[in-house]
Design an enzyme around this catalytic site. Structure first.
Site, PDB file in Angstrom:
ATOM      1  CB  CYS B 247      38.749  39.640  35.400  1.00 16.98           C
ATOM      2  SG  CYS B 247      37.202  38.781  35.718  1.00 16.98           S
ATOM      3  CG  HIS B 331      41.460  36.030  37.518  1.00 20.99           C
ATOM      4  ND1 HIS B 331      41.409  37.235  38.169  1.00 20.99           N
ATOM      5  CD2 HIS B 331      40.188  35.750  37.131  1.00 20.99           C
ATOM      6  CE1 HIS B 331      40.163  37.673  38.196  1.00 20.99           C
ATOM      7  NE2 HIS B 331      39.389  36.786  37.564  1.00 20.99           N
ATOM      8  CD  GLU B 333      44.675  37.610  39.268  1.00 17.47           C
ATOM      9  OE1 GLU B 333      44.958  37.621  38.058  1.00 17.47           O
ATOM     10  OE2 GLU B 333      43.504  37.675  39.683  1.00 17.47           O
TER      11      GLU B 333
END
Lengths: 1072, 356
Positions: B247, B331, B333
């Protein structure tokens, strides 16, 4: 991977007649698949005997065969058409099962037909529960602990290992047929036996009753790219089949972790199975942890995928078809935004709520409990921006007289706890009663296992009702409260009932609320479904109405160029896909005439709610309130009410009174046909005969009238407490019993009693008139004598066996009535004919169930004609007559009795069929056999059980029995029938009645499948008895043995199968 | 509930009811279209300075999970506290239902001094932002006026970054994590993969640290504010150690490589962003939360586009043509959102294995 460059001709298998568990959703999915093929320039061949569907209309498939979707017929079509490829995933379980058989029999290989999309091996793997569970375990996906067994004995042993309660599931069945919960060995034994009649393998599983049920719709392309289009959460926890559950999308009570854990599992599953296209994964999720089980995977488009498609705006079936051709998701466009990609997951900014529609009241003896197998016949989908708004809309849409979650009178639950813990089709309403009785959320949760979140929301609806009830005038209600009520989905009617109280004319009070609301400036708004929660602009007009907004997404032009077509609502017994066909054809004709076509409908199983079928789709209620809201927003040229069945037709008068321009026949004339008294005087004026009838309000009057006309009589109560609404009574005992049981007779609720004419032919005319002049008509006859509901009758068009004189008279009467009522548009009339006496029994100034059938047989689109007439476009009489046809059509009903435990599978004046087929052939018997094979009948191998009813039926079937005997069939019969056959020189073996505990017994023979066809003719016309004959009929259904209960149909069928072999011709629609 | 208003810079006003802390606030108004994961989003440091509009209308249904910790990190949050400036939703559920919840969303907001408005036509509001771009806005209570502010003019990263070096886990691979506002789930993902994570402040000079791989985290605001981070990165990309950015980390890497970034009209904030690995047919659904993007055309000769957004063709990642350096705009994650690209953590650790 298939190469789209080499695909030239694709065979698409349809799903046949609508039945419980396999309904209109497959018209939607097949239609989208065919559109996708057409867009690619690939030729398509469709096999589907369901003539009322949109997919079997001109311009969708290149060739259509109205033939059974069975390997026998499909092979012959393959041989003739030589397609290079086949699609199996768009016609439900019927198509999938047929495809698997074609593959296993080597037919696909023999003709080098390539299966597009998911490979057949993968499908077989998902269908075999044990194999599949093993596969899932190998990728560390949890499934319920279960043991596959092939005998009842093994099933009992398995239950010992798992511990009760257990669930029994049969492999390879539709919508959970033969499945259920068992609390003890006794129940298990019974259920297992039945399940084995559907399937050679069953599973005994751990029970996860009370867990949350969550589904994902997953898509994968040939590059292994995957998305989940939607997830859904069942309001009713596990234990109730998802088709029987209220379902919301997206899930409401799942955290991000839970949502994405299950999503990721779905993707792992679709990858490991190797699906190319769409599949559905159902989970059980522990409400107290993140533990889960995968409970089902469907490797094909399903009812849930149709729902997901409508709920999100993602055209799942269309995309699945493109993926089967070899496209990648990222190579396709999002058809709503037209700029973004099809590789994405829709973001909803609303909630949808699906509610099943049951018709259990139509059946005698059926259990009202809902559970692990499906009984509902249709469903609705409501859209809102609060749960309260969506569920209240939905409960009204179901269309069984309910006004929402609250405000329903005459609901009485003597034992609330039981009604909550043993769910029936009425459970949601019982929750309202439980609140009224002071039950806490926790207590209701304990009894129902429904998540507290849903209950809290429902409680807020209940509380608001209590608040509204404290007011007595609309002016007293604070504006904020009024708006809040609308935001929580209260209708004007509900507000009227609570504030203005339930006295006097409720319609007027409802209108009073509407006026007050508008004066107060409280209006609903139009919102768009756009798949991306407004992140990108939408290019389609897929709309819903909400009060939870401060602005509308679109502002209608109000230029008088819109034509609103009122849809047909939830599929139900008596109104189903045929009216969707009518609606869709009306929309297309409106578009063709260069008006803006606007649809209002809320049934997610339909083609009419595909946003590309019209210029604007309002996915919303068909109530007066909502339709008027939309009319006021649209300011249309006019409204078409005559193509959406009875729901739409019923709106004619109220809309007309509100000053709306109803296109076509004037609502006053519609009323003249609908109102029994007005219509009767019209017939008298025109000197047209009708069965004698009277509207009566005392028992004495009824007896007096019966004396006069004689028995049997047909009785229609205007107020129904329980049981059938309408019945034929043949003797005085039955008359008394019926009047006592089923009806409350009074001045307010009179009963209509009509003379019932026995052994009369029933004839129908479907026609289109313009300004009172008939411009097209079709006369059909029923094979069964009058007394069988026209929706359950087998229909022949053009009528083959009526006198010329009869046809002429029917034409004349129809012409006179059309003139008198100045009909402009579609209409249907039903007649009784005995000798040359014609009596009118019904007249509807709207399209009827048989419009698609006659339109497709005669190849004149009656709806297109009617729509042109209604739009005022000069329309010529088509230059074609039924007399020129060198072929005929037969329409046959499809019953779903096997789903409706304990229901008596017998025909009467109340409709019981859930669907129908229509086939075309060169002669009566060939066509009849095609139609009957299409609804599941087969040529018996050897043994036939006869139980032939009264003297007349016995005589009717005598010749048939003789033919069967000569053909070498082994005849079995109950005592009286056997005696009659012996007397006439036909050998038949006597089987004892079920309640005689002697062998050889009918029951044993049925259970051991020693019988291939049962002909059981009820002795009289009443449906109330649950006796030996009932047991025979029910056992036949439970053990999947074909059953015929009508003597005339039986003799026609037997003649068909016994006549000299001419074979059944494999011809497509365009070859006739 | 108190009637309160949201005022946008362009003068548009929306009225709603307050269910959070009754305090006037100002920030940048952005929308997120994801349907789950409000506890995760609200604690995501990338939302620093922003008034968050959730387009999914029914919020609060499953309450808010408790503050239990695991590996010294809150188990269910993405940082130690709420990061948003304000919350705007359509239909708040005060009563929640979930086994893992310990309080309602409203209680959490009140406890954290963050205002929340419900009853707002979030779709109408979203369309305003879509058409006119993300803009300043304020939640204003009666009698408590407040000025508009543009948080992108502040160094938001400095506000959310850790103030001191911290170490987590004791795995065999040492990942140096530059915290520009890191989401805890990134640390959790590393810890699951046999690593020791050394978390350092955004402007920390790590040239003297011993590490096996360098990670540049997500974070709020305009990447160009992070002058020190960019300077440190310029040194790092010339080393042989693997570098991975997420990001804001993607944008910082671009700036360090000499490429440029720009502000998107209204950004990407959702769980359904489609990305394609450039030059392949591999597509992924990703979770995103960013207002700035790399200008693909400005990438240097040594660098190439790794992923592109299938909706608007913007950059979704870059990588070095020869060195073990890559970053993504989305993202991997998740938390909240789809987990399709989690494999990128494995790829990064594989690179560490190869270079160690």
């Amino acid at each position: 991977m298939s190469n789209k460059e080499t695909i030239r001709k694709v065979l698409v298998l349809g799903s046949g007649a609508l039945k419980i568990g396999e309904a209109g959703e497959f018209d939607y999915s097949g239609t989208q698949a065919l559109k996708a093929l057409r867009e690619e320039g690939i030729a398509s061949v469709l096999i589907n005997p369901n003539i009322a569907t949109v997919q079997t209309s001109e311009g969708i498939a290149d060739k259509i065969y109205f033939l059974p979707v069975t390997p026998f017929f499909v092979e012959q079509i393959i041989e003739k058409e030589r397609p290079d490829s086949i699609l199996l995933a768009f016609g439900g379980q019927t198509a999938l099962n047929c495809g698997i058989q074609l593959y296993q029999n080597g037919i696909l290989e023999k003709y080098q037909v390539n299966v597009l999309g998911t490979p057949v091996e993968a499908i077989i793997e998902t269908e075999d529960r044990e194999l599949f569970a093993r596969k899932l375990r190998s990728i560390d996906v949890k499934t319920p602990r279960s043991i596959a067994v092939t005998s009842t004995k093994e099933a009992i042993k398995a239950s010992g290992e798992l511990g009760f309660p257990v669930i029994v599931r049969a492999a390879f069945t539709l919508g959970g047929q033969g499945s259920g919960f068992c609390n003890n060995e006794e129940e298990l034994k019974k259920l297992a036996e039945k399940a084995f009649s559907y399937s050679s393998q069953i599973l005994v599983e751990e029970s996860l009753k009370g867990w949350k049920e969550v589904e994902y719709e997953v898509v994968r392309d040939c590059y292994d790219n995957c998305i989940t289009v939607c997830n859904m959460e069942n309001f009713d926890p596990l234990g109730i089949h998802t088709g029987e559950s209220i379902v919301v999308a997206p899930s409401q009570t799942l955290t991000n972790n839970e949502y994405h854990k299950l999503r990721q599992l779905s993707i792992s599953i679709i990858r490991s199975v190797g699906i190319v296209g769409e599949c559905n994964v159902q989970y059980a999720l522990d409400p107290e942890s993140e533990d889960y089980r995968v409970i089902e995977v469907n490797a094909r488009l399903s009812r849930s995928s149709a729902l997901a498609s409508k709920a999100t705006g993602y055209p799942l079936a269309f995309i699945a078809a493109k993926l089967a051709l070899g496209y990648g998701l990222h190579e396709l466009k999002n058809s709503i935004t037209k700029t973004t990609t099809a590789f994405f997951e829709p973001a909803l900014d609303y909630i949808v709520c699906k509610i099943p529609r049951w018709d259990l009241n139509k059946f005698i003896g059926v259990s009202k409990e809902i559970g692990s197998s499906m009984k509902s016949v249709g469903e609705v989908m409501a859209i809102g921006r609060t749960f309260e708004e969506a569920i209240q809309k939905g409960l009204r849409m179901v269309g069984q007289g309910m006004h929402g979650f609250v405000g329903n009178n005459d609901l009485d639950f003597p034992d609330i706890e039981k009604a909550l813990s043993e769910p029936t089709d009425m459970r949601i309403y019982c929750i309202a009663s439980a609140f009224q009785a002071g039950f806490s959320i926790d207590k209701i949760h304990k009894l129902t296992r429904i998540d507290r979140w849903f209950l809290v929301k429902l409680k807020s609806v209940f509380d608001l009702k209590q608040e509204l009830k404290q007011f007595h005038t609309l002016e007293e209600v604070p504006t904020e409260t009024f708006i809040l009520a609308k935001k929580k989905g209260f209708s004007d009617f509900q507000i009227a009932r609570f504030v203005l109280k339930d006295r006097g004319n409720m319609r007027e009070k409802m209108l009073q609320v509407r006026d007050f609301r508008k004066e107060s400036g409280i209006f609903p708004f139009i919102k768009q479904i756009d798949t991306l929660a407004a992140e990108y602009p939408a290019q389609t007009n897929y709309l819903y109405i909400t009060y939870n907004a401060t602005e509308s997404d679109i502002i209608p032009e109000q230029d008088n160029r819109s034509v609103i077509v009122i849809g047909s609502g939830a599929y139900r017994i008596g109104s189903s896909v045929e009216f969707d066909w009518c609606s869709v054809n009306a929309l297309m004709a409106v578009r063709k005439a260069e008006y803006r076509s606007v649809m209002i409908n809320f049934n997610p199983e339909t083609v009419s709610t595909d946003y590309d079928i019209c210029d604007r789709l309002y996915f919303d209620e068909l109530s007066y309130e909502r339709v008027m809201d939309i009319i006021e927003l649209e300011d249309p040229k006019g409204v078409i009410v005559s193509t959406g069945g009875q729901i739409a037709n019923n709106l004619a008068m109220p809309l007309f009174k509100a000053g709306v321009n109803i296109l076509g026949t004037s609502p006053d004339h519609i009323d003249q046909a609908e109102n029994r008294h007005r219509f009767s005087s019209l017939l008298d004026e025109l000197k047209v005969d009708q069965p004698r009838w009277q509207e009566l309000s005392t028992i004495e009057e009824i007896h007096h009238f019966v004396e006069e006309v004689g028995l049997p009589v047909l009785i229609r109560p205007s107020y129904v407490l329980s049981g059938a609404a309408m019945n034929v009574v043949s003797n005085h005992d039955e008359l008394d019993m019926f009047l006592n049981l089923a009806a409350r007779v009074s001045k307010e609720y009179p009963v209509v009693v009509s003379e019932f004419i026995q052994n009369a032919k029933e004839i129908e005319i479907d026609a289109v008139a313009s300004d009172g002049e008939i411009i097209a008509y079709a006369i059909s006859e029923h094979i069964e004598f009058a007394g069988v509901h026209s929706g359950d009758a087998t229909m022949v068009f053009p009528a083959q066996k009526i006198y010329f004189e009869t046809a002429r008279r029917i034409k004349r009467i129809s012409r006179d009535i059309a003139r008198a009522l100045r009909i402009s548009g579609p209409f249907n009339m039903q007649f009784l004919a005995k000798d040359n006496d014609i009596k009118v029994i019904e007249c509807n100034l709207r399209a009827s169930r048989s419009f698609p059938f006659v339109s497709k047989v005669i190849k004149i689109n009656f709806i297109e004609l009617a729509t042109r007439v209604m739009l005022g476009i000069p329309t010529e009489k088509p230059n074609k007559s039924a007399f020129d046809l060198e072929y005929i059509g037969v329409k046959a009903p499809q019953f779903s009795f096997s789903r409706l435990q304990k229901a008596d599978p017998v025909l009467g004046v109340e409709m019981a069929s859930t669907g129908e087929v229509g086939c075309i052939g060169e002669n009566y018997y060939e066509t009849l056999l095609k139609a009957m094979f299409s609804v599941g009948y087969r040529i018996p191998e050897k043994s036939i059980l006869l139980s032939t009813g009264d003297a007349r039926s016995k005589l009717e079937l005598l010749e048939s029995a003789r033919m069967l005997n000569e053909k070498g069939f082994q005849l079995y019969a109950t005592r009286g029938s056997a005696l009659y056959l012996h007397e006439n020189g036909i050998p038949a073996t006597v089987l004892y009645w079920p309640d005689e505990e002697k062998q050889p017994n009918t029951l044993t023979y049925l259970r051991e499948k020693k019988i291939d066809l049962v002909i059981n003719i009820p002795k009289d016309l009443s449906k109330t008895e649950l006796n030996n004959d009932y047991t025979i009929r029910r056992t036949a259904v439970d053990f999947n043995i074909p059953l015929i209960t009508n003597a005339r149909l039986a003799s026609a069928f037997i003649y068909g199968i016994c006549r000299p072999e001419e074979g059944i011709k494999i011809k497509s629609w365009d070859e006739y | 509930m108190k009637k309160t208003r949201l005022i946008l810079e362009d003068g548009t006003v929306f009225y709603g009811q307050s269910f959070g802390c009754e305090r006037s606030v100002a920030g940048e108004v952005v929308f997120n279209t994801s349907m789950t994961g409000y506890p995760e989003s609200l604690t995501d440091p990338s939302y620093r300075g922003q008034i968050l509009v959730l387009t999914y209308p029914l919020i609060g249904n499953y309450g808010v999970p408790s503050e239990i910790t695991e590996n010294d990190l809150f188990k269910f949050y993405e940082s130690d506290h709420l990061q948003i400036t304000g919350l705007i939703i359509a239909d708040y559920s005060e009563e929640y239902s979930h086994w893992n919840a310990s309080e309602s969303l409203g209680q959490w907001l009140q406890r954290s001094s963050i205002p929340g408005l419900t009853g707002i036509d979030t779709r109408a509001l979203t369309k305003v932002i879509r058409e006119r771009g993300a803009m300043s806005g304020k939640i204003e209570f009666d009698g408590e006026p407040i000025e508009f502010t543009d948080p992108n003019k502040e160094n938001l990263v400095a506000q959310v970054s850790t103030s001191q070096k911290e170490t987590y886990g004791d795995g065999s691979k040492r990942v140096l994590l530059v915290d520009c506002g890191v989401k805890y789930n990134i640390i959790r993902h590393f810890l699951k993969r046999d690593t020791t994570v050394i978390r350092v402040p955004w402007d920390y000079d790590y040239s003297g640290e011993s590490y096996d791989g360098l990670f540049i985290s997500n974070g709020p605001g305009d990447p160009k504010m992070c002058v020190d981070t960019i300077a440190n990165l310029k040194w790092a990309v010339d080393q042989d150690k693997p570098v991975f950015g997420i990001c804001l980390g993607n944008q910082l890497l671009a700036l360090a490589s000499g490429a440029d970034t720009y502000k998107l009209k209204y950004g990407h904030r959702s769980h359904n962003q489609p990305v394609l690995m450039k030059g392949t047919n591999k597509a992924f659904i990703t979770s995103q939360n960013h207002g700035y993007a790399i200008d693909d055309r400005s990438l240097g000769d040594e660098w190439e586009t790794f992923f592109v957004n299938l909706n608007d063709q913007t950059n979704e990642g870059m990588r070095h043509k020869t060195r073990p350096i890559f970053s993504v705009q989305f993202h991997p994650e998740a938390s909240s959102g789809p987990t399709d690209t989690e494999y990128l953590f494995d790829e990064f650790l594989n690179l560490i294995d190869l270079t160690r």
